[in-house]
Design a protein around this motif. Structure first.
Motif, PDB file in Angstrom:
ATOM      1  N   LEU A 130       0.829  -1.210   0.000  1.00  0.00           N
ATOM      2  CA  LEU A 130       0.000   0.000   0.000  1.00  0.00           C
ATOM      3  C   LEU A 130       0.862   1.258   0.000  1.00  0.00           C
ATOM      4  O   LEU A 130       0.522   2.256  -0.653  1.00  0.00           O
ATOM      5  N   VAL A 131       1.970   1.220   0.736  1.00  0.00           N
ATOM      6  CA  VAL A 131       2.878   2.366   0.734  1.00  0.00           C
ATOM      7  C   VAL A 131       3.437   2.589  -0.669  1.00  0.00           C
ATOM      8  O   VAL A 131       3.533   3.737  -1.141  1.00  0.00           O
ATOM      9  N   LEU A 132       3.795   1.509  -1.352  1.00  0.00           N
ATOM     10  CA  LEU A 132       4.315   1.633  -2.718  1.00  0.00           C
ATOM     11  C   LEU A 132       3.240   2.144  -3.680  1.00  0.00           C
ATOM     12  O   LEU A 132       3.538   2.918  -4.601  1.00  0.00           O
ATOM     13  N   VAL A 133       2.001   1.713  -3.483  1.00  0.00           N
ATOM     14  CA  VAL A 133       0.901   2.226  -4.305  1.00  0.00           C
ATOM     15  C   VAL A 133       0.761   3.729  -4.108  1.00  0.00           C
ATOM     16  O   VAL A 133       0.638   4.498  -5.072  1.00  0.00           O
ATOM     17  N   GLU A 134       0.773   4.166  -2.852  1.00  0.00           N
ATOM     18  CA  GLU A 134       0.691   5.602  -2.567  1.00  0.00           C
ATOM     19  C   GLU A 134       1.844   6.351  -3.216  1.00  0.00           C
ATOM     20  O   GLU A 134       1.653   7.415  -3.822  1.00  0.00           O
ATOM     21  N   ARG A 135       3.047   5.806  -3.064  1.00  0.00           N
ATOM     22  CA  ARG A 135       4.226   6.476  -3.608  1.00  0.00           C
ATOM     23  C   ARG A 135       4.147   6.562  -5.131  1.00  0.00           C
ATOM     24  O   ARG A 135       4.507   7.589  -5.726  1.00  0.00           O
ATOM     25  N   ALA A 136       3.665   5.503  -5.778  1.00  0.00           N
ATOM     26  CA  ALA A 136       3.540   5.514  -7.237  1.00  0.00           C
ATOM     27  C   ALA A 136       2.528   6.567  -7.685  1.00  0.00           C
ATOM     28  O   ALA A 136       2.772   7.316  -8.642  1.00  0.00           O
ATOM     29  N   LEU A 137       1.382   6.629  -7.014  1.00  0.00           N
ATOM     30  CA  LEU A 137       0.365   7.621  -7.359  1.00  0.00           C
ATOM     31  C   LEU A 137       0.891   9.035  -7.176  1.00  0.00           C
ATOM     32  O   LEU A 137       0.695   9.911  -8.037  1.00  0.00           O
ATOM     33  N   ASP A 138       1.580   9.264  -6.063  1.00  0.00           N
ATOM     34  CA  ASP A 138       2.118  10.595  -5.794  1.00  0.00           C
ATOM     35  C   ASP A 138       3.145  10.995  -6.847  1.00  0.00           C
ATOM     36  O   ASP A 138       3.121  12.124  -7.362  1.00  0.00           O
ATOM     37  N   LEU A 139       4.040  10.074  -7.182  1.00  0.00           N
ATOM     38  CA  LEU A 139       5.079  10.398  -8.157  1.00  0.00           C
ATOM     39  C   LEU A 139       4.503  10.643  -9.544  1.00  0.00           C
ATOM     40  O   LEU A 139       4.986  11.505 -10.288  1.00  0.00           O
ATOM     41  N   LEU A 140       3.476   9.898  -9.915  1.00  0.00           N
ATOM     42  CA  LEU A 140       2.833  10.118 -11.211  1.00  0.00           C
ATOM     43  C   LEU A 140       2.255  11.532 -11.287  1.00  0.00           C
ATOM     44  O   LEU A 140       2.443  12.247 -12.281  1.00  0.00           O
ATOM     45  N   VAL A 141       1.542  11.940 -10.243  1.00  0.00           N
ATOM     46  CA  VAL A 141       0.934  13.276 -10.225  1.00  0.00           C
ATOM     47  C   VAL A 141       2.003  14.355 -10.177  1.00  0.00           C
ATOM     48  O   VAL A 141       1.933  15.370 -10.896  1.00  0.00           O
ATOM     49  N   ILE A 142       3.023  14.147  -9.357  1.00  0.00           N
ATOM     50  CA  ILE A 142       4.085  15.143  -9.203  1.00  0.00           C
ATOM     51  C   ILE A 142       4.872  15.309 -10.498  1.00  0.00           C
ATOM     52  O   ILE A 142       5.148  16.437 -10.936  1.00  0.00           O
ATOM     53  N   ALA A 143       5.229  14.193 -11.134  1.00  0.00           N
ATOM     54  CA  ALA A 143       5.967  14.272 -12.400  1.00  0.00           C
ATOM     55  C   ALA A 143       5.123  14.929 -13.484  1.00  0.00           C
ATOM     56  O   ALA A 143       5.633  15.713 -14.298  1.00  0.00           O
ATOM     57  N   ALA A 144       3.833  14.625 -13.500  1.00  0.00           N
ATOM     58  CA  ALA A 144       2.949  15.242 -14.491  1.00  0.00           C
ATOM     59  C   ALA A 144       2.856  16.747 -14.281  1.00  0.00           C
ATOM     60  O   ALA A 144       2.849  17.528 -15.235  1.00  0.00           O
ATOM     61  N   SER A 145       2.797  17.176 -13.022  1.00  0.00           N
ATOM     62  CA  SER A 145       2.738  18.606 -12.731  1.00  0.00           C
ATOM     63  C   SER A 145       3.995  19.316 -13.213  1.00  0.00           C
ATOM     64  O   SER A 145       3.928  20.403 -13.809  1.00  0.00           O
ATOM     65  N   ILE A 146       5.164  18.710 -12.984  1.00  0.00           N
ATOM     66  CA  ILE A 146       6.417  19.322 -13.434  1.00  0.00           C
ATOM     67  C   ILE A 146       6.458  19.397 -14.956  1.00  0.00           C
ATOM     68  O   ILE A 146       6.857  20.419 -15.535  1.00  0.00           O
ATOM     69  N   ALA A 147       6.024  18.311 -15.614  1.00  0.00           N
ATOM     70  CA  ALA A 147       6.086  18.274 -17.077  1.00  0.00           C
ATOM     71  C   ALA A 147       5.162  19.325 -17.694  1.00  0.00           C
ATOM     72  O   ALA A 147       5.555  20.042 -18.619  1.00  0.00           O
ATOM     73  N   VAL A 148       3.936  19.424 -17.179  1.00  0.00           N
ATOM     74  CA  VAL A 148       2.957  20.363 -17.753  1.00  0.00           C
ATOM     75  C   VAL A 148       3.376  21.805 -17.494  1.00  0.00           C
ATOM     76  O   VAL A 148       3.408  22.641 -18.408  1.00  0.00           O
ATOM     77  N   THR A 149       3.683  22.126 -16.237  1.00  0.00           N
ATOM     78  CA  THR A 149       4.051  23.510 -15.926  1.00  0.00           C
ATOM     79  C   THR A 149       5.408  23.867 -16.511  1.00  0.00           C
ATOM     80  O   THR A 149       5.651  25.020 -16.880  1.00  0.00           O
ATOM     81  N   GLY A 150       6.306  22.861 -16.639  1.00  0.00           N
ATOM     82  CA  GLY A 150       7.592  23.132 -17.264  1.00  0.00           C
ATOM     83  C   GLY A 150       7.435  23.546 -18.710  1.00  0.00           C
ATOM     84  O   GLY A 150       8.169  24.400 -19.212  1.00  0.00           O
TER      85      GLY A 150
END
Length: 349
Positions: A130-150
């Protein structure tokens, strides 16, 4: 009750107190270290601009972010069919992980949740899953935010470098999620990992390692069992992190500094990734050094102003969960004391 049982009864309470003490000492060390290296006059002057209503608004936004992520964790944990469990138990476990993670390298303290879910009949391997699931979801959203705003900030040197890295990270995460989610594709991976674990831990423990990995992947399957379910969790994650990123923007506006929403949604997630990747004993997510550097390079504000904004934002992020968790531990919120004088339920993988 026998003498042995009487002596064993306080153990859960001692464990909770120890976790709380570690968290409090960690935060105190961070505060002392930060205060020694800050421009104190500048910070105090900046804080004087904030009225009580401003502080309440900032904390309310932080609590909204915490509530959204706690709701996601509760939804994920419910798929493990926990026993003797209510939503307040999930919130307490989430707060414990969030508080300890802030003062551990790579936010590894989040793994404490894998131990705490055992009381509700969920295996440790499923808890780690479950911790890995949370971490994967967070990283997907965070990376997407950097890519879009970048992309929106294209042309600024600091943004261009990070945008390329975020696109590579996002592609790698998406591929990794796809491989792990397809059982046929991950079978060779599972075999390789169990073989490696056998070599490291000894051949006698290879079966145990395989059992742990299977429990971890089983939790992953229950969380990401369908594209619709994955999309739902991803949407909730995006909302949660958008609230958190907006908090820094709100802080900058209330302090009277020039702020760009796109810059904030670019800078904040980079700081979080730096916190996950760092090997320092204090999380970058707490100190915010990367955030200060990027705000200074991407906006018109100076390092002193950026520091004030990040200090207020970080305090609003780390103190509420610690205070809530401490109150739960000290005053025995519903479910906090459950099972203190009885054995934990049998775990399920």
């Amino acid at each position: 009750m026998s003498a042995d049982a009487a002596r064993a009864t306080p153990a859960p309470a001692r464990s909770r107190t120890l976790r709380l003490l570690v968290g409090a000492l960690g935060y105190a060390a961070i505060a002392a270290l930060a205060w020694r290296n800050l421009d104190r006059d500048r910070v105090i002057e900046g804080l004087s601009r904030l009225r009580p209503v401003h502080l309440l608004l900032i904390v309310a936004v932080s609590l909204a972010h915490i509530a959204a992520r706690a709701l996601r964790y509760h939804a994920l944990l419910m798929r493990e069919r926990p026993r003797d469990y209510r939503w307040v138990d999930g919130a307490r476990i989430f707060l414990a992980g969030l508080s300890v993670a802030a003062v551990t390298p790579a936010r590894a303290g989040d793994l404490i949740k894998a131990e705490l879910v055992r009381r509700h009949g969920v295996s440790g391997s499923a808890g780690v899953g479950l911790v890995l699931v949370e971490r994967a979801l967070d990283l997907l959203v965070i990376a997407a935010s950097i890519a879009v705003t970048g992309a929106l900030l294209s042309g600024r040197a600091a943004a261009d470098a990070w945008r390329g890295a975020s696109l590579a990270l996002l592609a790698g995460l998406a591929a990794g999620v796809a491989v792990i989610s397809v059982r046929r594709a991950r079978t060779p991976l599972l075999a390789a990992l169990s073989h490696l674990a056998g070599r490291v831990m000894g051949s006698g423990k290879k079966g145990r390692a395989l059992e742990l990995l299977e429990g971890l992947f089983a939790a992953w399957d229950r969380s990401f069992g369908s594209p619709a379910r994955l999309a739902g969790y991803a949407l909730l994650s995006a909302v949660a992190w958008a609230i958190e990123f907006s908090k820094l923007y709100l802080v900058m506006v209330l302090l009277g500094f020039e702020a760009e929403l796109g810059v904030v949604f670019f800078v904040y997630p980079i700081s979080i990734i730096a916190g996950i990747l760092t090997l320092l004993p204090i999380s970058e997510g707490v100190m915010g050094l990367t955030g200060v550097a990027l705000l200074t390079s991407l906006t018109a504000i100076d390092a002193g102003a950026a520091t004030v904004a990040v200090v207020v934002d970080r305090a609003a992020s780390v103190l509420p969960p610690l205070c809530l968790w401490g109150a739960w531990s000290l005053f025995g919120a519903p479910g906090a004391q459950r099972g203190a004088d009885e054995p934990a339920p049998v775990e399920r993988g």
